[in-house]
Write a protein that holds these residues in place. Structure first.
Motif, short mmCIF file in Angstrom:
data_model
loop_
_atom_site.label_atom_id
_atom_site.label_comp_id
_atom_site.label_asym_id
_atom_site.label_seq_id
_atom_site.Cartn_x
_atom_site.Cartn_y
_atom_site.Cartn_z
N VAL A 182 4.83 78.68 106.81
CA VAL A 182 3.99 77.49 106.71
C VAL A 182 3.27 77.24 108.04
O VAL A 182 3.85 77.39 109.12
N ALA A 183 2.00 76.91 107.98
CA ALA A 183 1.24 76.57 109.19
C ALA A 183 1.78 75.26 109.75
O ALA A 183 2.09 74.32 109.01
N PHE A 184 1.89 75.17 111.07
CA PHE A 184 2.44 73.98 111.70
C PHE A 184 1.64 72.73 111.34
O PHE A 184 2.20 71.66 111.09
N SER A 185 0.33 72.86 111.28
CA SER A 185 -0.53 71.71 110.97
C SER A 185 -0.32 71.20 109.55
O SER A 185 -0.73 70.08 109.22
N ILE A 233 11.61 89.12 110.30
CA ILE A 233 10.86 87.86 110.15
C ILE A 233 11.73 86.71 109.67
O ILE A 233 11.32 85.55 109.73
N LEU A 234 12.95 86.98 109.24
CA LEU A 234 13.75 85.97 108.53
C LEU A 234 14.09 84.76 109.39
O LEU A 234 14.05 83.62 108.91
N ASP A 235 14.41 84.95 110.66
CA ASP A 235 14.76 83.82 111.53
C ASP A 235 13.58 82.85 111.64
O ASP A 235 13.75 81.64 111.53
N ILE A 236 12.38 83.39 111.84
CA ILE A 236 11.18 82.54 111.92
C ILE A 236 10.94 81.84 110.59
O ILE A 236 10.63 80.64 110.55
N PHE A 237 11.08 82.57 109.50
CA PHE A 237 10.87 81.99 108.18
C PHE A 237 11.81 80.82 107.93
O PHE A 237 11.39 79.74 107.46
N LEU A 238 13.09 80.98 108.24
CA LEU A 238 14.07 79.93 107.95
C LEU A 238 13.91 78.74 108.89
O LEU A 238 14.10 77.58 108.47
N LYS A 239 13.56 78.98 110.15
CA LYS A 239 13.32 77.86 111.07
C LYS A 239 12.14 77.01 110.62
O LYS A 239 12.21 75.77 110.64
N PRO A 269 -7.15 79.55 113.37
CA PRO A 269 -7.13 78.23 114.03
C PRO A 269 -5.84 78.03 114.82
O PRO A 269 -4.74 78.28 114.32
N ILE A 270 -5.96 77.59 116.05
CA ILE A 270 -4.81 77.47 116.94
C ILE A 270 -3.80 76.45 116.44
O ILE A 270 -2.60 76.56 116.70
N GLU A 271 -4.27 75.44 115.68
CA GLU A 271 -3.35 74.41 115.20
C GLU A 271 -2.36 74.94 114.16
O GLU A 271 -1.37 74.27 113.86
N TRP A 272 -2.60 76.10 113.63
CA TRP A 272 -1.66 76.69 112.68
C TRP A 272 -0.38 77.16 113.37
O TRP A 272 0.69 77.16 112.76
N THR A 273 -0.51 77.60 114.61
CA THR A 273 0.64 78.22 115.28
C THR A 273 1.06 77.56 116.60
O THR A 273 2.20 77.73 117.03
N GLY A 320 1.88 74.56 117.51
CA GLY A 320 3.05 73.69 117.42
C GLY A 320 4.35 74.47 117.33
O GLY A 320 5.37 74.09 117.93
N TRP A 321 4.31 75.58 116.58
CA TRP A 321 5.51 76.42 116.48
C TRP A 321 5.81 77.07 117.83
O TRP A 321 6.97 77.15 118.25
N ILE A 322 4.77 77.52 118.52
CA ILE A 322 4.97 78.17 119.82
C ILE A 322 5.59 77.20 120.81
O ILE A 322 6.49 77.57 121.59
N LYS A 323 5.17 75.93 120.78
CA LYS A 323 5.74 74.93 121.67
C LYS A 323 7.21 74.67 121.37
O LYS A 323 7.97 74.23 122.23
N LYS A 324 7.61 74.95 120.13
CA LYS A 324 9.01 74.80 119.74
C LYS A 324 9.81 76.09 119.98
O LYS A 324 10.97 76.19 119.60
N GLY A 325 9.16 77.08 120.57
CA GLY A 325 9.83 78.33 120.88
C GLY A 325 9.79 79.35 119.78
O GLY A 325 10.49 80.38 119.85
N ILE A 326 9.00 79.08 118.74
CA ILE A 326 8.88 80.02 117.62
C ILE A 326 7.62 80.84 117.83
O ILE A 326 6.51 80.33 117.74
N VAL A 327 7.81 82.11 118.14
CA VAL A 327 6.68 82.97 118.49
C VAL A 327 6.46 84.01 117.39
O VAL A 327 7.39 84.71 116.99
#
Length: 324
Positions: free
Chosen positions: A94-97, A16-22, A231-235, A237-244
């Protein structure tokens, strides 16, 4: 100007660390990682992020008090005083929203000593559903540093200096998405480890451990405010940035199993016969991690039956209490 300093202990957090740090780099000024002898790729992942500073936690034993004190003291020495200290684990994203919330400014203008409370919705076996905790009022995960001494405990300790009389700020918009239940199998290994640690520390009554560290996670869906769609707004934005957000790789055994077996070996298996840690074949764990000279002294069927009957009795008692 106050800086946001994120304090995070890590041990084998490659999953999970790469996602956490991004994601954390989007709001933090500095991210301080205390690495406790990771033997996966955590260290090399951390090197890719300019906001990250890694310090060594060379302790061979689990001790939340030790690592929290190390992080807080290092942050004060390295980044100065009067900063915002956020104690966030690597599986809390952190939630994207939340990034555009005005609450960040509210935090920065809070008076020294203010304790910050955050909700941690927990993903449940994927990212479609979460367990919500709105009614709980949040967890104390942040602190506007005024130099107060931290007084932590061995396990399940409040992560930041806490004073009942201190000003409190409950954040409604900034969410930290807890990813520990993305993989129920991985979490089960962690739970067995925590159960053994708490048994050794005698930090909770046996019946509490039996209920809290149960192998089934059906109870989790009734925790907090219950299970709800995420809620879709939590994730999104991250998905659009390539963070899955994806479930971690399923492994035969996790490092928590290795550490658990070391403790079972050190304190003798029979010490833990009444704990709910016997849903794994510890001989297979020893073979997997090449741990030798282990006397695999497992509980008898009668002890296992007693443990199971006790669990259901406890469950029934709590059911009756909820009816009253």
């Amino acid at each position: 100007m106050k800086k946001i300093i994120v304090l995070t202990p890590i041990k084998n957090e490659e999953w999970i660390l790469d996602i956490f740090l991004k994601t954390t780099s989007c709001f933090a000024d500095h991210i301080l990682l205390a690495d406790q002898n990771s033997d996966d790729n955590s260290a090399s992942i951390a090197k890719k992020f300019p906001k990250v500073d890694v310090i060594k936690n060379n302790s061979s034993d689990f001790n939340e008090a030790e690592r929290q004190t190390l992080l807080i003291n290092t942050a004060r020495d390295k980044y100065g005083s009067n900063n915002i200290l956020l104690a966030i684990d690597a599986d809390e994203i952190v939630a994207f929203s939340s990034l555009k919330s005005k609450e960040w400014e509210l935090i920065k203008y809070s008076e020294p000593g203010t304790i910050l409370f955050f909700e941690k919705p927990t993903f449940y076996n994927g990212v479609e559903f979460v367990i919500r905790y709105q009614a709980q009022g949040g967890w104390p995960l942040g602190f506007v540093d005024d130099g107060t001494q931290h007084k932590p405990e061995f396990i399940h300790s409040t992560r930041i200096p806490f004073n009942d009389n201190a000003p409190k700020l409950v954040l409604k918009e900034i969410k930290l998405l807890h990813c520990n239940l993305l993989s129920l199998r991985r979490q089960r290994a962690k739970v067995r480890y925590y159960c053994i640690l708490e048994s050794i520390a005698n930090s909770k009554p046996w019946y509490h451990r039996l209920r809290m560290y149960r192998r089934s996670y059906d109870y989790a869906k009734q925790e907090g405010d219950g299970l709800a769609p995420a809620p879709i707004e939590w994730t999104d934005g991250w998905i659009k940035k390539g963070i899955v957000f994806k479930q971690p790789e399923i492994m035969e055994h996790y490092w928590h199993d290795r550490e658990s077996l070391k403790l079972l070996k050190k304190y003798q298996f029979r010490t833990f016969w009444f704990e709910d840690v016997w849903d794994v074949n510890w001989k297979n764990v020893g073979d997997y991690f090449k741990i030798t000279d282990v006397n695999y002294n497992h509980p008898s069927i009668f002890i296992s039956l007693f443990r199971e009957m006790t669990y259901y009795l406890i469950k029934f008692v709590f059911f009756l209490k909820n009816l009253i």
